[in-house]
Design a protein around this motif. Structure first.
Motif, PDB file in Angstrom:
ATOM      1  N   PHE A 265     -20.752 -95.451  12.622  1.00  0.00           N
ATOM      2  CA  PHE A 265     -19.570 -96.706  12.289  1.00  0.00           C
ATOM      3  C   PHE A 265     -18.780 -96.292  11.352  1.00  0.00           C
ATOM      4  N   LEU A 266     -17.710 -96.686  11.035  1.00  0.00           N
ATOM      5  CA  LEU A 266     -16.482 -95.973  10.086  1.00  0.00           C
ATOM      6  C   LEU A 266     -16.872 -96.713   8.841  1.00  0.00           C
ATOM      7  N   LEU A 267     -17.314 -97.883   8.783  1.00  0.00           N
ATOM      8  CA  LEU A 267     -17.648 -98.825   7.762  1.00  0.00           C
ATOM      9  C   LEU A 267     -19.160 -98.778   7.430  1.00  0.00           C
ATOM     10  N   ASP A 268     -19.561 -99.013   6.153  1.00  0.00           N
ATOM     11  CA  ASP A 268     -21.051 -99.271   5.712  1.00  0.00           C
ATOM     12  C   ASP A 268     -21.496-100.252   6.274  1.00  0.00           C
ATOM     13  N   ALA A 269     -22.417-100.309   7.294  1.00  0.00           N
ATOM     14  CA  ALA A 269     -22.972-101.339   7.807  1.00  0.00           C
ATOM     15  C   ALA A 269     -24.610-101.303   7.909  1.00  0.00           C
ATOM     16  N   PRO A 270     -25.088-102.205   6.781  1.00  0.00           N
ATOM     17  CA  PRO A 270     -26.591-101.836   6.689  1.00  0.00           C
ATOM     18  C   PRO A 270     -27.361-102.419   7.638  1.00  0.00           C
ATOM     19  N   GLN A 271     -28.506-101.893   7.851  1.00  0.00           N
ATOM     20  CA  GLN A 271     -29.313-102.459   8.994  1.00  0.00           C
ATOM     21  C   GLN A 271     -29.833-103.879   8.424  1.00  0.00           C
ATOM     22  N   CYS A 272     -30.101-104.828   9.417  1.00  0.00           N
ATOM     23  CA  CYS A 272     -30.452-105.993   9.160  1.00  0.00           C
ATOM     24  C   CYS A 272     -31.506-106.634  10.410  1.00  0.00           C
ATOM     25  N   PRO A 273     -32.052-107.558  10.159  1.00  0.00           N
ATOM     26  CA  PRO A 273     -33.109-108.095  11.416  1.00  0.00           C
ATOM     27  C   PRO A 273     -32.051-108.217  12.665  1.00  0.00           C
ATOM     28  N   ARG A 274     -32.992-107.740  13.560  1.00  0.00           N
ATOM     29  CA  ARG A 274     -32.318-107.581  15.115  1.00  0.00           C
ATOM     30  C   ARG A 274     -33.173-108.511  16.124  1.00  0.00           C
ATOM     31  N   VAL A 275     -32.741-109.224  16.761  1.00  0.00           N
ATOM     32  CA  VAL A 275     -33.520-110.178  17.788  1.00  0.00           C
ATOM     33  C   VAL A 275     -32.922-109.831  19.117  1.00  0.00           C
ATOM     34  N   ARG A 276     -33.725-109.636  20.137  1.00  0.00           N
ATOM     35  CA  ARG A 276     -33.286-109.453  21.366  1.00  0.00           C
ATOM     36  C   ARG A 276     -33.651-110.557  22.411  1.00  0.00           C
ATOM     37  N   LYS A 277     -32.475-111.194  22.942  1.00  0.00           N
ATOM     38  CA  LYS A 277     -32.597-112.163  23.905  1.00  0.00           C
ATOM     39  C   LYS A 277     -32.008-112.014  25.297  1.00  0.00           C
ATOM     40  N   GLY A 278     -32.869-111.556  26.230  1.00  0.00           N
ATOM     41  CA  GLY A 278     -32.283-111.313  27.468  1.00  0.00           C
ATOM     42  C   GLY A 278     -31.180-110.067  27.347  1.00  0.00           C
ATOM     43  N   ARG A 279     -29.904-110.494  27.678  1.00  0.00           N
ATOM     44  CA  ARG A 279     -28.723-109.424  27.607  1.00  0.00           C
ATOM     45  C   ARG A 279     -28.147-109.433  26.177  1.00  0.00           C
ATOM     46  N   VAL A 280     -28.521-110.169  25.431  1.00  0.00           N
ATOM     47  CA  VAL A 280     -27.800-110.248  24.135  1.00  0.00           C
ATOM     48  C   VAL A 280     -28.727-109.937  22.823  1.00  0.00           C
ATOM     49  N   ASP A 281     -28.275-109.219  21.912  1.00  0.00           N
ATOM     50  CA  ASP A 281     -29.088-109.017  20.507  1.00  0.00           C
ATOM     51  C   ASP A 281     -28.438-109.746  19.469  1.00  0.00           C
ATOM     52  N   LEU A 282     -29.147-110.455  18.719  1.00  0.00           N
ATOM     53  CA  LEU A 282     -28.635-111.002  17.338  1.00  0.00           C
ATOM     54  C   LEU A 282     -29.130-110.135  16.504  1.00  0.00           C
ATOM     55  N   HIS A 283     -27.853-109.772  15.550  1.00  0.00           N
ATOM     56  CA  HIS A 283     -28.146-109.294  14.308  1.00  0.00           C
ATOM     57  C   HIS A 283     -27.852-110.335  13.124  1.00  0.00           C
ATOM     58  N   LEU A 284     -28.999-110.394  12.262  1.00  0.00           N
ATOM     59  CA  LEU A 284     -28.973-111.582  11.414  1.00  0.00           C
ATOM     60  C   LEU A 284     -28.719-111.338  10.028  1.00  0.00           C
ATOM     61  N   PRO A 285     -27.928-112.020   9.353  1.00  0.00           N
ATOM     62  CA  PRO A 285     -27.652-111.889   7.904  1.00  0.00           C
ATOM     63  C   PRO A 285     -29.202-111.925   7.058  1.00  0.00           C
ATOM     64  N   GLU A 286     -28.936-111.509   5.900  1.00  0.00           N
ATOM     65  CA  GLU A 286     -30.356-111.345   5.180  1.00  0.00           C
ATOM     66  C   GLU A 286     -31.107-112.675   5.074  1.00  0.00           C
ATOM     67  N   THR A 287     -32.496-112.348   5.131  1.00  0.00           N
ATOM     68  CA  THR A 287     -33.495-113.344   5.414  1.00  0.00           C
ATOM     69  C   THR A 287     -33.616-113.918   3.928  1.00  0.00           C
ATOM     70  N   ASP A 288     -34.353-114.853   3.743  1.00  0.00           N
ATOM     71  CA  ASP A 288     -34.762-115.419   2.235  1.00  0.00           C
ATOM     72  C   ASP A 288     -35.924-114.484   1.772  1.00  0.00           C
ATOM     73  N   VAL A 289     -35.442-113.966   0.644  1.00  0.00           N
ATOM     74  CA  VAL A 289     -36.443-112.765  -0.144  1.00  0.00           C
ATOM     75  C   VAL A 289     -37.655-113.340  -0.375  1.00  0.00           C
ATOM     76  N   GLU A 290     -37.639-114.694  -0.924  1.00  0.00           N
ATOM     77  CA  GLU A 290     -38.893-115.216  -1.205  1.00  0.00           C
ATOM     78  C   GLU A 290     -39.901-115.827   0.013  1.00  0.00           C
ATOM     79  N   THR A 291     -39.399-116.435   1.126  1.00  0.00           N
ATOM     80  CA  THR A 291     -40.120-116.795   2.053  1.00  0.00           C
ATOM     81  C   THR A 291     -40.261-115.694   3.275  1.00  0.00           C
TER      82      THR A 291
END
Length: 507
Positions: A265-291
């Motif tokens: 990809f042409l921009l810096d796109a760091p890996q993040c949590p990814r959740v697959r549900k059926g035909r859709v994948d959710l890429h989530l913002p940063e999780t809480d560092v402490e919990t």
């Protein structure tokens, strides 16, 4: 001397070639039009044998002479039996010509490329499919562009037509690969929306299997007419066939490195949590560092990949760097980036793809990490027609509709798409206020796609639909997979910022 074997598409027979045959023979070539078997029990194998028998019946030297070369011409459906015959008699064939036809592979059925949805319904009927009835004069447009055909031509087509045996459309093509090395020519009838420029763009930015079209043994010609050039412009078609036999034709030029479809990809796109549900994948913002738990709920952007694309595309769109990059970059800025893998595999699949997108939206909005009141849809390229549903009856939670180098009205020859998937028409008949639109335009867009965007902008002006435009003047369709430039990077970043700003608004 070239020896042409001419095989036409569904419902038609050898008589459709009469004027082309005359022109070819006047030039000194041999020309043999084929009438494929029409009995109801005929299948694709029957039609392959029809072509093989004609090849075997020709009085040609064995081995073939360079001065008497067999050129197999397959129009529309007929490319299936033509390729089947070329596979079995590769040593006797000098060239295969795809006349406004697809690129079927081993295991493909002709039905996959049939544009008329009523045929698909007929062949799924209970009790087994019967013969497919030929079109009436006003129905041929469902099978391809009728530009250049007079009323007399359309009446002639229907008068000469016969029902198509159903198993010719449903039996898979079987190829051993023997003919894969044969020179190939593609003749594109541009009134149907396909041009050499568009094919070159697909080769440059699309999946790796398309790279074979840039082989120096593959040449291309264009005819500015509809799907039946043997009727609308027989002189021009005969001339192009003679040039194809002489190994003329435009060669595609694309970079020699690996297909840009897999380019980072042409921009810096760091890996993040990814959740697959059926035909859709959710890429989530940063999780809480402490919990270690996800915060939220966050607004979300659902990315809808372009198409049509093959069902077995590798990597699949939601696993490709292109859409992973968009989703991850969005997540890095504080919103859920989701990618739906819909089933737009052909122009008759828009309704099925629309259902897939609607299902993905429901899954996305139901996720507790997503703020279901703040959703944006981001649609690319040929999937742009899917925007029509969301323009026609926009839900209140749809805060933004982003469109990147989209097709916004059915292209010429896409009559089978139907009126439902016409964003230009939807703007003019929308039940409610359409959502704000963020439109990314490629300055070097292919002319026919650019024309649909201009139509959309005219309708947006008439209906006072708010459109924010991000222009990329020096870039082409699919520019994100080209070598990055400051212009292209800024355009993508600006589009994401604009969409997220829409989602950030409280109302």
């Amino acid at each position: 001397m070239s020896v042409f074997i001419l095989v036409s598409g569904p419902f038609t027979d050898g008589r459709i070639w009469s004027e082309v045959v005359g022109r070819l023979r006047e030039s000194g070539a041999q020309a043999h039009p084929v009438t494929l078997s029409r009995q109801p029990e005929a299948d694709l194998e029957t039609h392959v044998e029809d072509v093989v028998r004609l090849i075997d019946s020709l009085d040609l030297p064995d081995p073939p002479s360079e001065t008497e070369e067999v050129v197999l011409v397959g129009h529309d459906y007929a490319i299936h039996p033509v390729l089947g015959a070329a596979d079995r008699r590769a040593e006797r064939v000098a060239r295969v010509v795809h006349l406004d036809a697809g690129m079927p592979q081993d295991g493909d059925t002709a039905l996959a490329l049939v544009p008329d949805p009523s045929v698909h319904e007929l062949l799924r009927a209970k009790g087994g499919p019967g013969p497919v009835p030929p079109p009436e004069p006003t129905q041929w447009q469902c099978w391809g562009s009728t530009e250049g055909l007079s009323a007399r031509h359309l009446e002639l087509l229907s008068r000469l037509a016969a029902p198509q045996p159903p198993r010719t459309l449903t039996q898979p093509l079987r190829l051993t690969g023997a003919a894969a090395v044969l020179p190939t020519t593609g003749i594109l009838c541009t009134a149907g929306g396909t041009t050499v420029e568009l094919v070159e763009a697909l080769v440059r930015t699309g999946p790796p299997y398309l790279r074979k079209l840039a082989d120096p043994r593959v040449g291309f010609f264009e005819l500015a007419t509809g799907h039946w050039p043997m009727l609308s412009c027989p002189d021009e078609l005969a001339g192009v066939l003679l040039r194809a036999a002489a190994d003329e034709g435009r060669r595609l030029t694309v970079p020699e490195e690996e297909s840009s479809y897999a380019r980072p990809f042409l921009l810096d796109a760091p890996q993040c949590p990814r959740v697959r549900k059926g035909r859709v994948d959710l890429h989530l913002p940063e999780t809480d560092v402490e919990t270690g738990e996800a915060r939220g709920p966050w607004p979300a952007v659902l990315f809808v990949h372009g198409g049509p694309v093959p069902a077995d595309l590798v990597p699949a769109p939601r696993d490709a760097p292109f859409y992973l990059g968009y989703a991850r970059y969005t997540a890095s800025l504080g919103a859920v980036g989701a990618v739906v893998e819909h089933r737009l595999h052909g122009i008759t699949d828009y309704a099925r793809a629309a259902d897939d997108v609607a299902e993905a939206v429901d899954l996305l909005r139901a996720d507790p990490r997503v703020d279901g009141r703040r959703i944006a849809l981001w649609i690319f390229s040929g999937a742009g027609l899917l925007a029509a549903d969301w323009i026609t009856a926009p839900p209140p939670w749809l805060r933004c509709l982003a469109l990147t180098y989209p097709i916004l009205a059915p292209l010429p020859g896409w009559g089978a798409v139907g009126p439902r998937f016409d964003p230009v028409g939807a703007l003019r008949t929308a039940d409610g206020t359409p959502p704000p639109v963020v439109l990314t335009r490629a300055g070097l867009e292919t002319p026919r796609i650019a024309a649909t965007v201009r139509e959309f902008m005219t309708a947006a002006t008439e209906t006072k639909t708010p459109v924010e435009i991000i222009d990329v003047p020096h870039s082409r369709h699919g520019f994100e997979t080209d070598e990055p430039t400051d212009e292209s990077r800024e355009a993508v970043a600006a589009a994401v910022r604009t969409v997220l700003a829409r989602l950030a608004r409280t109302s």
